[in-house]
Scaffold this motif. Structure first.
Motif, PDB file in Angstrom:
ATOM      1  N   LYS A   4       0.815  -1.215   0.000  1.00  0.00           N
ATOM      2  CA  LYS A   4       0.000   0.000   0.000  1.00  0.00           C
ATOM      3  C   LYS A   4       0.851   1.270   0.000  1.00  0.00           C
ATOM      4  O   LYS A   4       0.357   2.343   0.268  1.00  0.00           O
ATOM      5  N   GLU A  70      -6.915   3.598   1.351  1.00  0.00           N
ATOM      6  CA  GLU A  70      -7.374   3.205   0.016  1.00  0.00           C
ATOM      7  C   GLU A  70      -6.922   4.264  -0.980  1.00  0.00           C
ATOM      8  O   GLU A  70      -6.923   5.457  -0.668  1.00  0.00           O
ATOM      9  N   TYR A  71      -6.567   3.807  -2.165  1.00  0.00           N
ATOM     10  CA  TYR A  71      -6.195   4.695  -3.258  1.00  0.00           C
ATOM     11  C   TYR A  71      -7.318   4.669  -4.278  1.00  0.00           C
ATOM     12  O   TYR A  71      -7.764   3.607  -4.695  1.00  0.00           O
ATOM     13  N   HIS A  72      -7.783   5.852  -4.682  1.00  0.00           N
ATOM     14  CA  HIS A  72      -8.881   5.954  -5.644  1.00  0.00           C
ATOM     15  C   HIS A  72      -8.414   6.730  -6.868  1.00  0.00           C
ATOM     16  O   HIS A  72      -7.616   7.661  -6.760  1.00  0.00           O
ATOM     17  N   TRP A  81     -15.201   6.953 -10.167  1.00  0.00           N
ATOM     18  CA  TRP A  81     -14.057   6.682  -9.299  1.00  0.00           C
ATOM     19  C   TRP A  81     -13.860   5.189  -9.199  1.00  0.00           C
ATOM     20  O   TRP A  81     -14.816   4.435  -9.072  1.00  0.00           O
ATOM     21  N   THR A  82     -12.592   4.749  -9.261  1.00  0.00           N
ATOM     22  CA  THR A  82     -12.230   3.340  -9.162  1.00  0.00           C
ATOM     23  C   THR A  82     -11.232   3.197  -8.022  1.00  0.00           C
ATOM     24  O   THR A  82     -10.369   4.054  -7.836  1.00  0.00           O
ATOM     25  N   GLU A  83     -11.351   2.091  -7.287  1.00  0.00           N
ATOM     26  CA  GLU A  83     -10.420   1.852  -6.190  1.00  0.00           C
ATOM     27  C   GLU A  83      -9.319   0.908  -6.632  1.00  0.00           C
ATOM     28  O   GLU A  83      -9.575  -0.072  -7.315  1.00  0.00           O
ATOM     29  N   ASP A  84      -8.089   1.239  -6.247  1.00  0.00           N
ATOM     30  CA  ASP A  84      -6.924   0.358  -6.385  1.00  0.00           C
ATOM     31  C   ASP A  84      -6.748  -0.273  -7.768  1.00  0.00           C
ATOM     32  O   ASP A  84      -7.215  -1.372  -8.019  1.00  0.00           O
ATOM     33  N   PRO A  95      -2.560   7.987  -7.728  1.00  0.00           N
ATOM     34  CA  PRO A  95      -3.971   8.101  -7.366  1.00  0.00           C
ATOM     35  C   PRO A  95      -4.438   9.548  -7.413  1.00  0.00           C
ATOM     36  O   PRO A  95      -3.640  10.481  -7.329  1.00  0.00           O
ATOM     37  N   LYS A  99      -8.194   7.679   0.657  1.00  0.00           N
ATOM     38  CA  LYS A  99      -9.203   7.548   1.705  1.00  0.00           C
ATOM     39  C   LYS A  99      -8.504   6.921   2.903  1.00  0.00           C
ATOM     40  O   LYS A  99      -7.921   5.843   2.797  1.00  0.00           O
ATOM     41  N   SER A 113     -11.519  11.580   3.104  1.00  0.00           N
ATOM     42  CA  SER A 113     -10.941  11.522   1.758  1.00  0.00           C
ATOM     43  C   SER A 113     -10.108  12.769   1.504  1.00  0.00           C
ATOM     44  O   SER A 113     -10.477  13.871   1.903  1.00  0.00           O
TER      45      SER A 113
END
Length: 126
Positions: A4, A70-72, A81-84, A95, A99, A113
């Motif tokens: 991460k 979390e990376y968005h 928006w998309t995560e990871d 990113p 978050k 965020s």
């Protein structure tokens, strides 16, 4: 570094926050590092220290209450928006938003965020 640890940036001049016994350090590289047992840290190293021992990082605790990060990513074409977007063997893209999930004993989780500016020649690289 962990899975991460997607963000890093560099200070080219002295910073009053990160220093050694000899005083402020010029040119410091900093990584945002999450450890699920210990929280969120800056891992950092001066250019001088990197020459002496490239695997010797200093750690500065940001918060022991961060339980996840979390990376968005913003997909402009889809306006979503998309995560990871991390794919094995590939360097993840930069990113657009972080978050942070905070957890305290006997309290509800708190999520916050942070929008990240686009990288440019005048801004630190992430």
């Amino acid at each position: 570094m962990g899975e991460k640890d997607h963000l890093s940036f560099e200070y080219a001049k002295d910073t009053p926050v990160l220093y050694s016994e000899d005083g402020p350090l010029p040119k410091v590289t900093i990584w945002l590092h999450f450890d699920e047992n210990e929280g969120l840290f800056f891992l950092w190293q001066s250019a001088r220290d990197a020459k002496e021992n490239p695997r010797d990082y200093k750690r500065t605790l940001i918060s022991k209450y961060v339980s996840d990060i979390e990376y968005h990513y913003y997909e402009e074409a889809d306006d979503e928006w998309t995560e990871d977007l991390n794919e094995p063997g590939r360097t993840p893209p930069l990113p657009n938003m972080l978050k942070l999930i905070f957890e305290w004993p006997d309290k509800e989780k708190l999520e916050t965020s942070i929008l990240l500016p686009p990288s440019s020649i005048n801004a630190p690289l992430y």
